[in-house]
Design a protein around this motif. Structure first.
Motif, PDB file in Angstrom:
ATOM      1  N   LYS A  85       0.836  -1.206   0.000  1.00 37.23           N
ATOM      2  CA  LYS A  85       0.000   0.000   0.000  1.00 37.23           C
ATOM      3  C   LYS A  85       0.870   1.255   0.000  1.00 37.23           C
ATOM      4  CE  LYS A  85      -3.985   1.993   2.446  1.00 37.23           C
ATOM      5  NZ  LYS A  85      -3.460   3.323   2.819  1.00 37.23           N
ATOM      6  N   ARG A  86       1.911   1.257   0.815  1.00 33.12           N
ATOM      7  CA  ARG A  86       2.811   2.419   0.842  1.00 33.12           C
ATOM      8  C   ARG A  86       3.454   2.633  -0.527  1.00 33.12           C
ATOM      9  NH1 ARG A  86       6.241   2.272   6.563  1.00 33.12           N
ATOM     10  NH2 ARG A  86       4.432   2.313   7.988  1.00 33.12           N
ATOM     11  N   ALA A  87       3.862   1.543  -1.163  1.00 32.61           N
ATOM     12  CA  ALA A  87       4.465   1.673  -2.492  1.00 32.61           C
ATOM     13  C   ALA A  87       3.444   2.205  -3.492  1.00 32.61           C
ATOM     14  CB  ALA A  87       5.011   0.332  -2.952  1.00 32.61           C
ATOM     15  N   ASP A  88       2.222   1.706  -3.418  1.00 28.68           N
ATOM     16  CA  ASP A  88       1.181   2.131  -4.352  1.00 28.68           C
ATOM     17  C   ASP A  88       0.868   3.613  -4.188  1.00 28.68           C
ATOM     18  OD1 ASP A  88      -0.800   1.348  -6.394  1.00 28.68           O
ATOM     19  OD2 ASP A  88      -2.255   1.929  -4.867  1.00 28.68           O
ATOM     20  N   GLU A  89       1.032   4.117  -2.972  1.00 25.27           N
ATOM     21  CA  GLU A  89       0.743   5.527  -2.696  1.00 25.27           C
ATOM     22  C   GLU A  89       1.978   6.414  -2.844  1.00 25.27           C
ATOM     23  OE1 GLU A  89      -0.842   5.296   1.224  1.00 25.27           O
ATOM     24  OE2 GLU A  89      -2.816   4.576   0.564  1.00 25.27           O
ATOM     25  N   ARG A 138       4.756   6.179  -1.074  1.00 29.73           N
ATOM     26  CA  ARG A 138       5.376   6.458   0.231  1.00 29.73           C
ATOM     27  C   ARG A 138       6.505   5.490   0.540  1.00 29.73           C
ATOM     28  NH1 ARG A 138       2.178   5.713   4.627  1.00 29.73           N
ATOM     29  NH2 ARG A 138       0.617   4.438   3.561  1.00 29.73           N
ATOM     30  N   ALA A 139       6.904   4.676  -0.414  1.00 34.22           N
ATOM     31  CA  ALA A 139       7.998   3.725  -0.203  1.00 34.22           C
ATOM     32  C   ALA A 139       8.741   3.548  -1.511  1.00 34.22           C
ATOM     33  CB  ALA A 139       7.448   2.379   0.291  1.00 34.22           C
ATOM     34  N   GLY A 140      10.007   3.177  -1.406  1.00 28.94           N
ATOM     35  CA  GLY A 140      10.833   2.983  -2.586  1.00 28.94           C
ATOM     36  C   GLY A 140      11.652   4.225  -2.907  1.00 28.94           C
ATOM     37  N   TYR A 141      12.627   4.050  -3.784  1.00 32.06           N
ATOM     38  CA  TYR A 141      13.470   5.182  -4.147  1.00 32.06           C
ATOM     39  C   TYR A 141      12.746   6.077  -5.146  1.00 32.06           C
ATOM     40  CZ  TYR A 141      14.695   1.723  -7.754  1.00 32.06           C
ATOM     41  OH  TYR A 141      14.654   0.772  -8.736  1.00 32.06           O
ATOM     42  N   GLY A 142      13.317   7.246  -5.380  1.00 34.94           N
ATOM     43  CA  GLY A 142      12.627   8.298  -6.114  1.00 34.94           C
ATOM     44  C   GLY A 142      12.092   7.918  -7.464  1.00 34.94           C
ATOM     45  N   SER A 143      12.929   7.271  -8.287  1.00 32.41           N
ATOM     46  CA  SER A 143      12.484   6.951  -9.648  1.00 32.41           C
ATOM     47  C   SER A 143      11.345   5.944  -9.650  1.00 32.41           C
ATOM     48  CB  SER A 143      13.657   6.426 -10.473  1.00 32.41           C
ATOM     49  OG  SER A 143      14.172   5.222  -9.914  1.00 32.41           O
ATOM     50  N   MET A 144      11.266   5.100  -8.627  1.00 35.10           N
ATOM     51  CA  MET A 144      10.136   4.168  -8.544  1.00 35.10           C
ATOM     52  C   MET A 144       8.882   4.859  -8.048  1.00 35.10           C
ATOM     53  SD  MET A 144      11.561   0.460  -7.268  1.00 35.10           S
ATOM     54  CE  MET A 144       9.926  -0.258  -7.419  1.00 35.10           C
ATOM     55  N   TRP A 204       8.018  -1.660  -9.864  1.00 32.48           N
ATOM     56  CA  TRP A 204       7.079  -0.883  -9.051  1.00 32.48           C
ATOM     57  C   TRP A 204       5.740  -1.611  -8.946  1.00 32.48           C
ATOM     58  CZ3 TRP A 204       2.278   1.252 -10.087  1.00 32.48           C
ATOM     59  CH2 TRP A 204       1.727   1.989  -9.026  1.00 32.48           C
ATOM     60  N   LEU A 205       5.253  -2.146 -10.047  1.00 33.92           N
ATOM     61  CA  LEU A 205       4.004  -2.911  -9.994  1.00 33.92           C
ATOM     62  C   LEU A 205       4.125  -4.086  -9.027  1.00 33.92           C
ATOM     63  CD1 LEU A 205       3.163  -2.956 -13.814  1.00 33.92           C
ATOM     64  CD2 LEU A 205       1.825  -1.789 -12.027  1.00 33.92           C
ATOM     65  N   PHE A 206       5.296  -4.724  -9.020  1.00 38.14           N
ATOM     66  CA  PHE A 206       5.560  -5.834  -8.102  1.00 38.14           C
ATOM     67  C   PHE A 206       5.580  -5.336  -6.661  1.00 38.14           C
ATOM     68  CE2 PHE A 206       8.710  -8.399  -5.781  1.00 38.14           C
ATOM     69  CZ  PHE A 206       8.217  -9.678  -5.968  1.00 38.14           C
ATOM     70  N   TYR A 207       6.306  -4.256  -6.407  1.00 36.74           N
ATOM     71  CA  TYR A 207       6.426  -3.687  -5.070  1.00 36.74           C
ATOM     72  C   TYR A 207       5.061  -3.259  -4.539  1.00 36.74           C
ATOM     73  CZ  TYR A 207       9.034  -1.006  -1.465  1.00 36.74           C
ATOM     74  OH  TYR A 207       9.567  -0.522  -0.307  1.00 36.74           O
ATOM     75  N   ALA A 208       4.224  -2.704  -5.413  1.00 30.89           N
ATOM     76  CA  ALA A 208       2.913  -2.215  -5.012  1.00 30.89           C
ATOM     77  C   ALA A 208       1.854  -3.308  -4.970  1.00 30.89           C
ATOM     78  CB  ALA A 208       2.469  -1.102  -5.962  1.00 30.89           C
ATOM     79  N   GLY A 209       2.223  -4.533  -5.298  1.00 35.33           N
ATOM     80  CA  GLY A 209       1.297  -5.651  -5.167  1.00 35.33           C
ATOM     81  C   GLY A 209       0.361  -5.869  -6.335  1.00 35.33           C
TER      82      GLY A 209
END
Length: 477
Positions: A195-199, A201-207, A255-260
């Motif tokens: 959820k944080r990645a999808d919003e 709020r997580a991951g490095y800048g380019s992601m 990013w799609l993977f990180y965001a679920g």
């Protein structure tokens, strides 16, 4: 430890005197040829149901989804420390801390005569995860923790649990302690990270850009996977799509993977990840499990880490699933308040915590070669505190500057790390090449005999016919 070396004109140590693996010896004795190089295949008698246990079950409370997920139930409590040591502030000696850690990691118990899917499942449930790494000098890192604890097994069993038909899977891939294989029951505990990645709020800048101004591009990739089926990053190369470079496609997919939104459907022979929609891979019964509150999920992950580590500092507990400092601190404080974690004092350590069910064996008898990313040693400061063993990976160090070798496996003998082995699987030549052995100062006299036996066991597991002695002498530390 003088006299451990060997060189030209000197008799070989027993480590190399019987260098052929058991597989090769049985072949020369008239045994069955053509055996599966990874050991006999075994069919799991376990069905497709997912059993929710332990901390994950407690975090995903109350809601009872439809499907084949069993009612959450608490694992039976193991015999732990005596009551006087359960008191907050109790002293744990460094030797006790080592035994607690080894027992929590699954070392010291009897190894099964034949490893089946159930053994592999229970092993990863105990550890919480296997870290994934693509380096294949010996075997890829996610295969080695099970070998270290259980002995030889058919790697196809782990492949089927990780990347087999969705109904047969027992694990999934996600970012936990780096890229990891995790039991399916942990999926709800990591949805907060998705959820944080999808919003953004997580991951490095380019992601993070894919959660905002580049979201349309990411959704176009997702739509293509939805329409065409599983795809890898190489399927989006500029030569095929004409509208972006491969590296950009990879970042989008990650990013799609990180965001679920997607997960790993399978791995190609090159170990390239193939992505598919999460709902087409993760069983519906798992996706239907309730999503816990972030704080509950953090506490559950810290408890899993504590069970796997036995005794640990707050930083080590947090690092297991890569929780942030504030998230980890709050979870540790909560588990102390609930009596799940017991503050203890280990001489020479920062403040430490022990899981209330941790065992302190009187002794640990074991023998294992460890992957560089084994949870017993992946946190290098912890390995040094527990074993006095300073360990660094030298893969990216120029050859002339390497101290111990390219791909070095620590060798665990009973309660100590006693040697470092620079080793490589020569698959074409069917040989396990031992480039160098470095002994620790405290290594007992039987170290090379035990190491030789473990190397022959590894060669047999990998389908190699012989162990080839070091090109250099066995080197005392």
């Amino acid at each position: 430890m003088g006299g451990a070396g060997h060189g030209p004109g000197r008799p070989a140590h027993p480590l190399f005197r019987h260098g052929r693996s058991r597989r090769a010896r049985s072949r020369s004795a008239g045994g069955r040829q053509g055996a599966h190089p990874r050991g006999a295949r075994h069919r799991s008698r376990r069905g497709a149901a997912v059993r929710v246990v332990g901390a994950a079950a407690r975090a995903g409370r109350r809601a009872r989804p439809r499907g084949r997920v069993q009612e959450p139930r608490r694992a039976p409590r193991r015999r732990g420390l005596c009551p006087r040591r359960r008191a907050a502030g109790a002293r744990v000696s460094p030797a006790e801390a080592r035994r607690i850690a080894l027992a929590a990691q699954g070392f010291g118990g009897p190894k099964p005569a034949t490893v089946n899917a159930g053994h592999l499942r229970r092993n990863i449930e105990r550890l919480g995860l296997h870290q994934i790494d693509s380096v294949n000098v010996v075997a890829r890192a996610h295969y080695l923790p099970a070998f270290s604890r259980l002995g030889p097994y058919d790697q196809a069993l782990l492949d089927r649990a990780a990347w087999g038909p969705p109904g047969k899977r027992r694990t999934f891939e996600y970012w936990a302690h780096e890229a990891s294989l995790l039991p399916l029951e942990l999926h709800p505990l990591l949805r907060w990270r998705m959820k944080r990645a999808d919003e953004g709020r997580a991951g490095y800048g380019s992601m993070r850009a894919f959660a905002g101004e580049r979201r349309g591009q990411a959704m176009a990739v997702l739509d293509r996977i939805r329409a065409e089926g599983p795809l890898a990053a190489s399927d989006f190369e500029a030569s095929r799509t004409g509208w972006w470079a491969w590296s950009d496609a990879k970042r989008t997919l990650e990013w799609l993977f990180y965001a679920g939104h997607v997960t790993t459907r399978t791995r190609r022979r090159s170990f390239e990840r193939v992505y598919d929609l999460t709902e087409r891979v993760i069983p519906a019964a798992v996706l239907a499990l309730p999503t816990p509150d972030e704080r509950d999920a953090h506490a559950a992950l810290i408890e899993i880490a504590a069970r796997g580590l036995g005794v640990a500092t707050a930083g080590e507990l947090r690092d297991y699933f890569r929780l942030g400092p504030e998230d980890g601190r709050a979870a540790v404080e909560r588990l102390v308040d609930e009596g799940v974690l017991v503050p203890v004092a280990v001489p020479g350590w920062p403040p430490a915590y022990m899981h209330r069910d941790a065992r302190v064996p009187r002794r640990v008898r074991t023998r294992a070669l460890l992957a560089p990313f084994d949870p017993l040693v992946w946190e290098r400061d912890r390995a040094e505190r527990l074993f006095g063993f300073r360990y660094r990976i030298e893969i990216y160090t120029p050859a002339a500057k390497r101290q111990h070798g390219y791909y070095v496996l620590p060798f665990l003998l009973d309660e100590a790390l006693v040697a470092r082995v620079d080793v490589k699987a020569d698959r074409q030549g069917r040989r396990l090449l031992v480039h160098a052995v470095h002994l620790e100062p405290h290594a007992p006299g039987r170290t090379l005999d035990e190491l030789g036996a473990e190397l022959r066991l590894m060669a047999d597991w990998l389908g190699l016919d012989e162990v080839v002695e070091p090109s250099r002498s066995v080197i005392p530390a």
